[in-house]
Design a protein around this motif. Structure first.
Motif: not given
Length: 276
Positions: A222-231, A215-220
């Motif tokens: 849209m904000i930046g190139n955050f990876s699934l590993l980040d979340t 869920q955090l990844y799907l939101i993040a």
């Protein structure tokens, strides 16, 4: 180039004020120096503003482009900014790096002259506009406008977010602040009880953890190139956020000033002064 800012003006608000005075168009677009437009970005910004009949205020949160390993530590800061500005489906204040407004609205609201000492000037400008009955929208800039933040070293990232949260601490929406605190507190509580939960029902806990990370990844994204590993590693990011937030809180409400780029932002006076 505008002349040096006079007494009582912040550098950015002075530059925006002078730029607006020499601009010839009916629509004004203000961009920070650490932003850049994507392919057809200007057209997309104009189309988004036309959707609200080229009136009122439109603020855009630029898409956060990250390249170094420390930059994704901005995750929770960006999530909270997005939630606090666009709280309960309505824009309350605005994003700082990109603002679009009509010249008519700009002049009616007093432009940057009324915000000349503000550090988070576009948030304050959009908040004033909303209070004056102007339509205010806040959107993600993905695909239109990008930014880099604190790409140097992690120390710069810590100082930058301390400055941003300290400057916005007194202008945020109380209800949004309360909801954010409850959300953060709930996540901390769940993580603190993690060992016991894993022992009691490991698959349930792991499944819930994975759903929250997704869920955090799907939101993040849209904000930046955050990876699934980040979340997936969000507890590490959450701990970093709490440490920086605590530092910012102490600077804000005890010392009442934070250091940024060799200057102090004096919060009880609402302006910058040189570091002594």
């Amino acid at each position: 180039m505008p002349p040096p800012p006079p007494e009582g003006w912040a550098g950015k608000t002075w530059a925006c004020w002078n730029g607006a005075k020499v601009a010839r168009g009916d629509t004004l677009i203000f961009l920070d120096s650490d932003t850049w437009l994507g392919s057809s970005g200007l057209l997309k910004l104009c189309e988004a503003y036309e959707e609200q009949h080229s009136s009122g205020i439109l603020t855009i949160q630029p898409y956060h482009v990250m390249k170094h390993s420390h930059e994704p530590f901005s995750l929770f800061f960006q999530l909270i900014i997005m939630a606090s500005v666009h709280f309960l489906g309505r824009a309350r204040g605005g994003y700082g790096q990109c603002m679009i407004c009509s010249r008519e609205s700009y002049e009616r609201l007093g432009g940057h002259e009324d915000m000349r000492q503000e550090v988070v000037e576009h948030y304050s400008f959009a908040k004033k506009a909303s209070g004056s009955g102007e339509r205010v929208r806040a959107l993600s800039g993905k695909g239109a406008v990008n930014m880099r933040m604190y790409e140097g070293v992690i120390k710069e990232l810590i100082a930058g977010w301390s400055k941003s949260f300290a400057s916005g601490a007194k202008s945020g929406q109380p209800l949004a602040t309360i909801v954010t605190c409850v959300w953060i507190g709930t996540m901390v509580s769940l993580l603190a009880q993690g060992f016991d939960r894993v022992m009691e029902a490991p698959y349930v806990y792991i499944g819930g953890y994975g759903i929250l990370a997704l869920q955090l990844y799907l939101i993040a994204r849209m904000i930046g190139n955050f990876s699934l590993l980040d979340t997936l590693l969000f507890p590490v990011h959450l701990l970093f956020f709490l440490l920086v937030f605590t530092h910012s809180f102490l600077q804000t409400f005890l010392k009442r000033k934070v250091k940024w780029k060799g200057r102090y932002i004096v919060l009880d006076k609402g302006k910058d002064e040189k570091m002594k």
